[in-house]
Design an enzyme around this catalytic site. Structure first.
Site, PDB file in Angstrom:
ATOM      1  N   TYR A   1       6.600 -11.321  -0.862  1.00  0.00           N
ATOM      2  CA  TYR A   1       6.757  -9.912  -1.207  1.00  0.00           C
ATOM      3  C   TYR A   1       8.243  -9.593  -1.304  1.00  0.00           C
ATOM      4  O   TYR A   1       8.924  -9.379  -0.304  1.00  0.00           O
ATOM      5  CB  TYR A   1       6.090  -9.008  -0.179  1.00  0.00           C
ATOM      6  CG  TYR A   1       4.600  -9.222  -0.017  1.00  0.00           C
ATOM      7  CD1 TYR A   1       3.842  -9.860  -0.990  1.00  0.00           C
ATOM      8  CD2 TYR A   1       3.941  -8.785   1.132  1.00  0.00           C
ATOM      9  CE1 TYR A   1       2.479 -10.056  -0.838  1.00  0.00           C
ATOM     10  CE2 TYR A   1       2.574  -8.971   1.295  1.00  0.00           C
ATOM     11  CZ  TYR A   1       1.852  -9.605   0.313  1.00  0.00           C
ATOM     12  OH  TYR A   1       0.502  -9.800   0.479  1.00  0.00           O
TER      13      TYR A   1
ATOM     14  N   HIS B   1      -1.203 -18.339   2.569  1.00  0.00           N
ATOM     15  CA  HIS B   1      -1.439 -17.288   1.581  1.00  0.00           C
ATOM     16  C   HIS B   1      -2.500 -17.668   0.552  1.00  0.00           C
ATOM     17  O   HIS B   1      -3.319 -16.837   0.152  1.00  0.00           O
ATOM     18  CB  HIS B   1      -0.119 -16.943   0.875  1.00  0.00           C
ATOM     19  CG  HIS B   1      -0.034 -15.533   0.425  1.00  0.00           C
ATOM     20  ND1 HIS B   1       1.151 -14.853   0.312  1.00  0.00           N
ATOM     21  CD2 HIS B   1      -0.982 -14.636   0.062  1.00  0.00           C
ATOM     22  CE1 HIS B   1       0.933 -13.624  -0.110  1.00  0.00           C
ATOM     23  NE2 HIS B   1      -0.363 -13.471  -0.271  1.00  0.00           N
TER      24      HIS B   1
ATOM     25  N   SER C   1      -6.477  -4.598  -0.183  1.00  0.00           N
ATOM     26  CA  SER C   1      -6.875  -3.743  -1.312  1.00  0.00           C
ATOM     27  C   SER C   1      -8.261  -3.138  -1.107  1.00  0.00           C
ATOM     28  O   SER C   1      -9.091  -3.160  -2.024  1.00  0.00           O
ATOM     29  CB  SER C   1      -6.825  -4.526  -2.624  1.00  0.00           C
ATOM     30  OG  SER C   1      -5.528  -4.983  -2.895  1.00  0.00           O
TER      31      SER C   1
ATOM     32  N   LEU D   1      -9.023  -0.223  -1.163  1.00  0.00           N
ATOM     33  CA  LEU D   1      -9.141   0.936  -2.056  1.00  0.00           C
ATOM     34  C   LEU D   1      -8.940   0.541  -3.516  1.00  0.00           C
ATOM     35  O   LEU D   1      -8.555   1.356  -4.348  1.00  0.00           O
ATOM     36  CB  LEU D   1      -8.134   2.021  -1.651  1.00  0.00           C
ATOM     37  CG  LEU D   1      -8.353   2.623  -0.261  1.00  0.00           C
ATOM     38  CD1 LEU D   1      -7.269   3.637   0.071  1.00  0.00           C
ATOM     39  CD2 LEU D   1      -9.738   3.272  -0.177  1.00  0.00           C
ATOM     40  N   GLY D   2      -9.178  -0.747  -3.805  1.00  0.00           N
ATOM     41  CA  GLY D   2      -9.088  -1.190  -5.197  1.00  0.00           C
ATOM     42  C   GLY D   2      -7.719  -0.982  -5.799  1.00  0.00           C
ATOM     43  O   GLY D   2      -7.597  -0.541  -6.938  1.00  0.00           O
ATOM     44  N   ARG D   3      -6.675  -1.312  -5.022  1.00  0.00           N
ATOM     45  CA  ARG D   3      -5.279  -1.140  -5.466  1.00  0.00           C
ATOM     46  C   ARG D   3      -5.019   0.299  -5.929  1.00  0.00           C
ATOM     47  O   ARG D   3      -4.318   0.546  -6.899  1.00  0.00           O
ATOM     48  CB  ARG D   3      -4.952  -2.140  -6.572  1.00  0.00           C
ATOM     49  CG  ARG D   3      -5.180  -3.586  -6.129  1.00  0.00           C
ATOM     50  CD  ARG D   3      -4.645  -4.594  -7.135  1.00  0.00           C
ATOM     51  NE  ARG D   3      -4.995  -5.953  -6.740  1.00  0.00           N
ATOM     52  CZ  ARG D   3      -4.365  -6.685  -5.827  1.00  0.00           C
ATOM     53  NH1 ARG D   3      -3.331  -6.161  -5.205  1.00  0.00           N
ATOM     54  NH2 ARG D   3      -4.746  -7.904  -5.535  1.00  0.00           N
ATOM     55  N   GLY D   4      -5.612   1.235  -5.183  1.00  0.00           N
ATOM     56  CA  GLY D   4      -5.404   2.654  -5.445  1.00  0.00           C
ATOM     57  C   GLY D   4      -6.416   3.277  -6.374  1.00  0.00           C
ATOM     58  O   GLY D   4      -6.534   4.506  -6.436  1.00  0.00           O
TER      59      GLY D   4
ATOM     60  N   LEU E   1      -9.766   3.342  -6.351  1.00  0.00           N
ATOM     61  CA  LEU E   1     -10.850   4.057  -5.691  1.00  0.00           C
ATOM     62  C   LEU E   1     -10.365   5.334  -5.021  1.00  0.00           C
ATOM     63  O   LEU E   1     -11.170   6.195  -4.659  1.00  0.00           O
ATOM     64  CB  LEU E   1     -11.524   3.153  -4.651  1.00  0.00           C
ATOM     65  CG  LEU E   1     -12.149   1.860  -5.190  1.00  0.00           C
ATOM     66  CD1 LEU E   1     -12.749   1.046  -4.051  1.00  0.00           C
ATOM     67  CD2 LEU E   1     -13.202   2.158  -6.239  1.00  0.00           C
ATOM     68  N   ALA E   2      -9.058   5.455  -4.878  1.00  0.00           N
ATOM     69  CA  ALA E   2      -8.477   6.666  -4.298  1.00  0.00           C
ATOM     70  C   ALA E   2      -8.093   7.680  -5.376  1.00  0.00           C
ATOM     71  O   ALA E   2      -7.559   8.741  -5.069  1.00  0.00           O
ATOM     72  CB  ALA E   2      -7.245   6.316  -3.471  1.00  0.00           C
TER      73      ALA E   2
END
Length: 331
Positions: A55, A127, A206, A208-211, A213-214
């Protein structure tokens, strides 16, 4: 916040924090803002934080180490090795391929400890499973680090059932990390079962589905030029349009219950087992607070079934990764 166990070594808050997005993949953020979010997470009872050497590369570990230094005795820090990173004139750069050779594992662990500013990595993950190195050799090298006090517990990321069993036979595996959410349920094909059987914690990234689902992504045009979601099939413009129609049903249900779609999605994941500790990535404190509040939501069996039917992988358009990245999962 209630705690959950990851293997026998780690007891952490029911929900953790994925730190990748603070400096990698989604465009990053100002360091001061990121550190404020880290501090607020600790205040809310979050005690499990996830990073990795790749990262940045490297910058996220430095950030996490700096931000959590005042709370070292209250938190568990997980980091990961397994990719190839080289030094270039422009700094460290990830290059194709995997690397879980024993000598590489040791070098990465030593470097991660320095970047994090800690003496022991609480949870050290591979990883991605390296097909060129037997998992027994990889875990053997990781176990040496445990014996030396440089790692406390061991984990695998995106590993398949057979690999998990082989690894666990060499040294206890505390956690398996894989993508898992309402729209990605690959671990239900056996990984969750083997984790239950062997007493291994499961860490959904993830959730939240990489955002998505939010409700954080409504169009590919909203994604920055360096946002890696631009390369994910589910975030193709046409697939986004189709997938939004599926998520809209979750949003409608959430509104009727006085919750957010993200909170229902997280509560659904949390309800799949008390050995599960999701790590949603939150860069904004408001989102962090809402995610933590999801740990207090209790759902009945009928509600879980309803939520699970509103958004399911069969209804979603697009794979979660492109072909090459998918090939590195479930090995």
């Amino acid at each position: 916040m209630k705690t959950r166990k990851l293997g026998t070594e780690l007891a952490v808050g029911a929900i953790g924090l994925g730190c990748m997005g603070m400096s990698h993949a989604y465009g990053g953020q100002d360091e001061k803002d990121a550190i404020r979010t880290l501090h607020r997470a600790v205040e809310l009872g979050v005690s499990f934080f996830d990073t990795a050497e790749v990262y940045g590369p490297f910058t996220n570990e430095v950030l996490v180490g700096k931000g959590l230094k005042p709370f070292r005795d209250r938190v568990a820090i997980a980091t990961k090795f397994g990719f190839n990173i080289i030094q270039t004139d422009d700094g460290p750069k990830q290059v194709p391929g995997l690397n879980s050779r024993p000598e590489h594992i040791r070098a990465v662990a030593e470097a991660s400890l320095k970047r994090l500013g800690i003496e022991t990595i609480d949870l050290l993950y591979q990883h991605r499973v390296d097909p060129d190195v037997p998992i027994e050799e990889t875990v053997g090298a990781m176990a040496d680090l445990v014996r030396e006090g440089k790692a406390r517990a061991l984990g695998l990321s995106e590993a398949g059932v057979a690999t998990i069993r082989k690894a666990h036979a060499v040294h206890p595996i505390a956690a398996v990390q894989s993508e898992y959410s309402l729209w990605t349920r690959d671990p239900e094909g056996g990984v969750l079962d083997v984790c239950r059987e062997l007493g291994i914690g499961f860490v959904p990234f993830s959730p939240l589905g990489r955002g998505f689902l939010a409700g954080a992504v409504r169009s590919a045009a909203e994604l920055g030029e360096k946002d890696f979601r631009r390369g994910l099939p589910r975030f193709d413009e046409e697939n986004i349009r189709r997938n939004l129609a599926v998520v809209a049903r979750l949003e409608e249900l959430a509104a009727r219950k006085g919750k957010t779609a993200a909170q229902l999605a997280l509560a659904w994941v949390l309800a799949q087992g008390d050995f599960i500790v999701p790590i949603p990535g939150s860069r904004k404190i408001a989102n962090l607070e809402a995610n933590v509040a999801a740990t207090e939501i209790s759902l009945s069996k009928s509600e879980l079934t309803e939520i699970g039917s509103l958004v399911s992988p069969e209804q979603i358009c697009g794979q979660r990764y492109a072909v090459a990245a998918m090939a590195q999962t479930n090995r």
